[in-house]
Design a protein around this motif. Structure first.
Motif, PDB file in Angstrom:
ATOM      1  N   LEU A 207     -11.748  57.797  13.349  1.00 28.38           N
ATOM      2  CA  LEU A 207     -12.951  57.005  13.588  1.00 28.38           C
ATOM      3  C   LEU A 207     -12.599  55.615  14.111  1.00 28.38           C
ATOM      4  CD1 LEU A 207     -16.046  57.374  13.286  1.00 28.38           C
ATOM      5  CD2 LEU A 207     -15.870  56.013  11.203  1.00 28.38           C
TER       6      LEU A 207
ATOM      7  N   THR B 139     -19.058  63.699  12.107  1.00 28.47           N
ATOM      8  CA  THR B 139     -20.372  63.662  11.457  1.00 28.47           C
ATOM      9  C   THR B 139     -20.855  62.232  11.303  1.00 28.47           C
ATOM     10  OG1 THR B 139     -19.786  65.684  10.262  1.00 28.47           O
ATOM     11  CG2 THR B 139     -21.661  64.450   9.439  1.00 28.47           C
ATOM     12  N   TRP B 140     -19.931  61.314  11.091  1.00 32.81           N
ATOM     13  CA  TRP B 140     -20.296  59.898  10.942  1.00 32.81           C
ATOM     14  C   TRP B 140     -20.685  59.303  12.288  1.00 32.81           C
ATOM     15  CZ3 TRP B 140     -22.731  56.750   8.580  1.00 32.81           C
ATOM     16  CH2 TRP B 140     -22.478  55.395   8.477  1.00 32.81           C
TER      17      TRP B 140
ATOM     18  N   TRP C 178     -20.331  49.929   8.149  1.00 34.20           N
ATOM     19  CA  TRP C 178     -20.589  51.373   8.269  1.00 34.20           C
ATOM     20  C   TRP C 178     -19.320  52.167   7.986  1.00 34.20           C
ATOM     21  CZ3 TRP C 178     -23.187  51.082  13.756  1.00 34.20           C
ATOM     22  CH2 TRP C 178     -24.484  50.613  13.613  1.00 34.20           C
ATOM     23  N   ALA C 179     -18.220  51.744   8.625  1.00 37.53           N
ATOM     24  CA  ALA C 179     -17.002  52.555   8.599  1.00 37.53           C
ATOM     25  C   ALA C 179     -16.394  52.672   7.205  1.00 37.53           C
ATOM     26  CB  ALA C 179     -15.980  51.985   9.576  1.00 37.53           C
TER      27      ALA C 179
ATOM     28  N   MET D 283     -15.305  64.687   9.307  1.00 40.84           N
ATOM     29  CA  MET D 283     -15.975  63.511   8.733  1.00 40.84           C
ATOM     30  C   MET D 283     -16.277  62.486   9.823  1.00 40.84           C
ATOM     31  SD  MET D 283     -13.761  62.694   5.320  1.00 40.84           S
ATOM     32  CE  MET D 283     -13.640  63.820   3.936  1.00 40.84           C
TER      33      MET D 283
ATOM     34  N   SER E 280     -22.259  59.534  16.071  1.00 42.99           N
ATOM     35  CA  SER E 280     -23.475  60.216  16.491  1.00 42.99           C
ATOM     36  C   SER E 280     -23.714  59.931  17.963  1.00 42.99           C
ATOM     37  CB  SER E 280     -24.670  59.748  15.655  1.00 42.99           C
ATOM     38  OG  SER E 280     -24.976  58.396  15.956  1.00 42.99           O
TER      39      SER E 280
ATOM     40  N   SER F 155     -17.822  53.023   4.472  1.00 41.90           N
ATOM     41  CA  SER F 155     -18.646  53.790   3.520  1.00 41.90           C
ATOM     42  C   SER F 155     -17.979  55.103   3.115  1.00 41.90           C
ATOM     43  CB  SER F 155     -20.032  54.065   4.107  1.00 41.90           C
ATOM     44  OG  SER F 155     -19.943  54.803   5.307  1.00 41.90           O
ATOM     45  N   ILE F 156     -17.311  55.792   4.063  1.00 46.03           N
ATOM     46  CA  ILE F 156     -16.654  57.064   3.715  1.00 46.03           C
ATOM     47  C   ILE F 156     -15.505  56.850   2.730  1.00 46.03           C
ATOM     48  CG2 ILE F 156     -15.067  58.780   4.645  1.00 46.03           C
ATOM     49  CD1 ILE F 156     -17.602  59.905   5.084  1.00 46.03           C
TER      50      ILE F 156
ATOM     51  N   THR G  66     -23.559  65.340  14.441  1.00 42.71           N
ATOM     52  CA  THR G  66     -24.386  64.711  13.409  1.00 42.71           C
ATOM     53  C   THR G  66     -25.560  65.603  13.028  1.00 42.71           C
ATOM     54  OG1 THR G  66     -23.778  62.540  14.280  1.00 42.71           O
ATOM     55  CG2 THR G  66     -25.661  62.628  12.809  1.00 42.71           C
TER      56      THR G  66
ATOM     57  N   PRO H 187     -24.909  54.423   3.426  1.00 40.15           N
ATOM     58  CA  PRO H 187     -24.135  55.594   3.842  1.00 40.15           C
ATOM     59  C   PRO H 187     -23.290  56.205   2.725  1.00 40.15           C
ATOM     60  CG  PRO H 187     -24.004  53.866   5.494  1.00 40.15           C
ATOM     61  CD  PRO H 187     -24.714  53.270   4.319  1.00 40.15           C
TER      62      PRO H 187
ATOM     63  N   LEU I 216     -22.422  63.385   4.620  1.00 41.44           N
ATOM     64  CA  LEU I 216     -21.061  62.862   4.588  1.00 41.44           C
ATOM     65  C   LEU I 216     -20.344  63.295   3.309  1.00 41.44           C
ATOM     66  CD1 LEU I 216     -21.577  59.234   5.961  1.00 41.44           C
ATOM     67  CD2 LEU I 216     -20.874  61.283   7.191  1.00 41.44           C
TER      68      LEU I 216
END
Length: 544
Positions: A284, A60-61, A88-89, A57, A63, A91-92, A343, A254, A260
């Motif tokens: 991450l 892929t997040w 951004w972070a 994950m 890039s 969002s997962i 990515t 995202p 994702l």
């Protein structure tokens, strides 16, 4: 005096890249031997454990931009960028909490698999088309960056670099399917984290920091010199609306990214998916805090040495060439390439799933699993080849801003997924209208297509922040209000949610056959949400 990136020995860089690609192909080949069904190809047999999935994950997040463009943004925005990246972070974790584990119960391949069950075929076609467009934008941006990285590393013309890099990349991704994409992404995350953090320790030691032993957090003793040389570095330079606009543009977008979500769906269980998010946040967070240190060090380097980094997106490479041996600089470039490849792998697997599973599920619902898998391989390879071909002369519309694409996704797909999972009144026709109308408005009011018609200006417009403040709340409000209205019109009864549609919601939330009509129903809270969205919409229209 300008500081530039150049390897003293190109052969060292070539050797590094060959070793990495040999590993990627080996992983892809052995993964292909485990792929025997469409579940294997699209979801790795729903068998991936939490640590591997957390690494995948995160990779892929992250890039290629994590090593290049993002650091350039840090040099420009300085501390306010931390807030942008936080959006951004998260969002997962939100993806997993809001719908990921729910759809894992139905063994979905992509979010569009849920759309098909919940809303039917016409709605699925609309959402899949938006998602494919955004995945192409995403993959194309990575492919262009990959070509530029090979151009920098080996000093070859861009067109040759894009052919070599593109075809080599598409090859190992196509061979491996989701098993290969996941295991390779996990390995790539390890490579990029080491490449981001370890060399920075040597650089910070050379800069005089006593916290060089752990670059992500231990650079506090450099702060006084930074304030002395760049007094505005830690200033909050923007008004409240700038920071608020990050939520719709960079959090809600995202959340709906199919590549994702597909990582969540590959988990071996719902519990595994939840634990994968914990590992994702750890891995991450380590990489992202390391990236911010590079931006900090780049500003510090310029302020204390007087050397100007003219190409801000090459900051990490320039710092390593200046302070570290050639082998280390080549490894850092290898880490950047690994970030781009992870990515692209996710993007192409998403395209394969959207075409080979979701669209084929509409066109040929009774197709055998083996044939669906072959179509998936074809879609994956053709998607990669299309990205390579477009990268020769990339359309400005597609590569102007990957971040801008997040706002488009939040406008067109996020409401369909979130309201579909949590609200039984969500209407099929309301989805189609709100998604298409608001998606077109987002494109029109951006500065990239019709520059004369634009909401906001400068960075907030270019990144989709100002446009997202308008179209994302409008899309949610329109979807809710139209759903309530359409469901009460006898002439539009065919578009209202059926009992089977409503049972899907109870089932994915773990209620099994225990159906309750009142659960996830009602209009009070949706109307409150729509009222808040209308207020944000009006606020977003005010001059920026």
């Amino acid at each position: 005096m300008p500081a530039e990136y150049a390897l003293n020995n190109v052969w060292i860089g070539l050797g590094m890249v060959i070793i990495l690609f040999a590993i990627f192909y080996a992983v892809g080949y052995f993964s292909s031997r485990k792929t025997a069904s469409d579940e294997d190809f699209y979801a790795a047999g729903f068998s991936i454990g939490p640590v591997t999935n957390g690494l995948g994950m995160a990779a892929t997040w992250a890039s290629l931009a994590t090593f290049l463009g993002v650091i350039a943004l840090i040099l420009r925005l300085q501390v306010p960028f931390v807030y942008l990246w936080i959006q951004w972070a998260i969002s997962i974790p939100l993806l997993t909490l809001l719908y990921g584990t729910s759809l894992r119960r139905m063994k979905a391949f992509t979010p569009a698999s849920f759309i098909r069950q919940r809303y039917g075929k016409p709605s699925t076609i609309v959402i899949v088309c938006w998602m494919i467009l955004i995945m192409i934008m995403y993959a194309l941006g990575q492919m262009v960056g990959l070509g530029q990285a090979f151009e920098l590393l080996f000093g070859v013309p861009y067109n040759i670099a894009i052919i070599v890099a593109g075809l080599a990349t598409v090859g190992f991704i196509t061979i491996g399917g989701m098993y290969g994409a996941t295991y390779n992404a996990a390995f790539q995350m390890v490579v990029m984290t080491i490449a981001m953090i370890v060399p920075m320790g040597a650089i910070m030691k050379a800069m005089g920091s006593s916290g060089w032993w752990f670059p992500p957090l231990a650079y506090g003793d450099m702060v006084p010199d930074m304030i002395k040389n760049i007094p505005t570095f830690f200033d909050m330079k923007y008004d409240f609306r700038w920071y608020f606009a990050l939520i719709p543009a960079f959090t809600l977008g995202p959340v709906a990214l199919p590549h994702l979500a597909m990582k969540v769906f590959t988990s071996s269980s719902v519990k595994s998916a939840r634990w994968a998010v914990v590992w994702f946040a750890l891995f991450l967070g380590l990489l992202f805090s390391g990236t911010y240190v590079v931006g900090f060090a780049g500003n510090y380097f310029t302020a204390t040495t007087g050397r100007i980094i003219e190409k801000a997106d090459q900051t990490i490479l320039i710092l390593n060439v200046f302070y570290n041996p050639t082998l280390v600089a080549a490894f850092v470039m290898g880490g950047a390439i690994a970030a781009g490849l992870s990515t692209i792998g996710g993007n192409l697997m998403a395209i394969a799933g959207l075409v080979g599973s979701d669209l084929l599920g509409i066109i040929a619902p009774n197709m055998e699993s083996a044939k669906k898998m072959k179509w998936g391989y074809a879609a994956l390879g053709l998607g990669g080849l299309a990205a390579v071909l477009m990268a020769f002369n990339p359309p400005r519309f597609l590569v102007t801003s990957i971040l801008w694409a997040f706002g488009l996704l939040a406008t067109t797909a996020t409401p369909a997924i979130l309201l579909g999972v949590w609200w039984k009144e969500a209407n099929k026709l309301a989805l189609i209208i709100s998604s298409m109308v608001c998606g077109i408005i987002f494109i029109v009011i951006s500065p990239h297509v019709l520059p004369s018609i634009c909401v906001g200006s400068g960075l907030v417009a270019a990144l989709g922040m100002s446009g997202g403040m308008v179209t994302i709340p409008l899309s949610f409000a329109m979807f809710i209000i139209l759903s309530i209205a359409f469901n009460r019109m006898p002439a539009l009864k065919a578009y209202a949610p059926t009992l089977a549609d409503k049972k899907v919601i109870d089932r994915i939330h773990g209620w099994g056959p225990d159906y309750d009509e009142s659960r996830y129903n009602g209009i009070k809270w949706p109307l409150i949400i729509s009222a808040v969205c209308v207020a944000v919409f009006i606020w977003g229209l005010q001059p920026w």
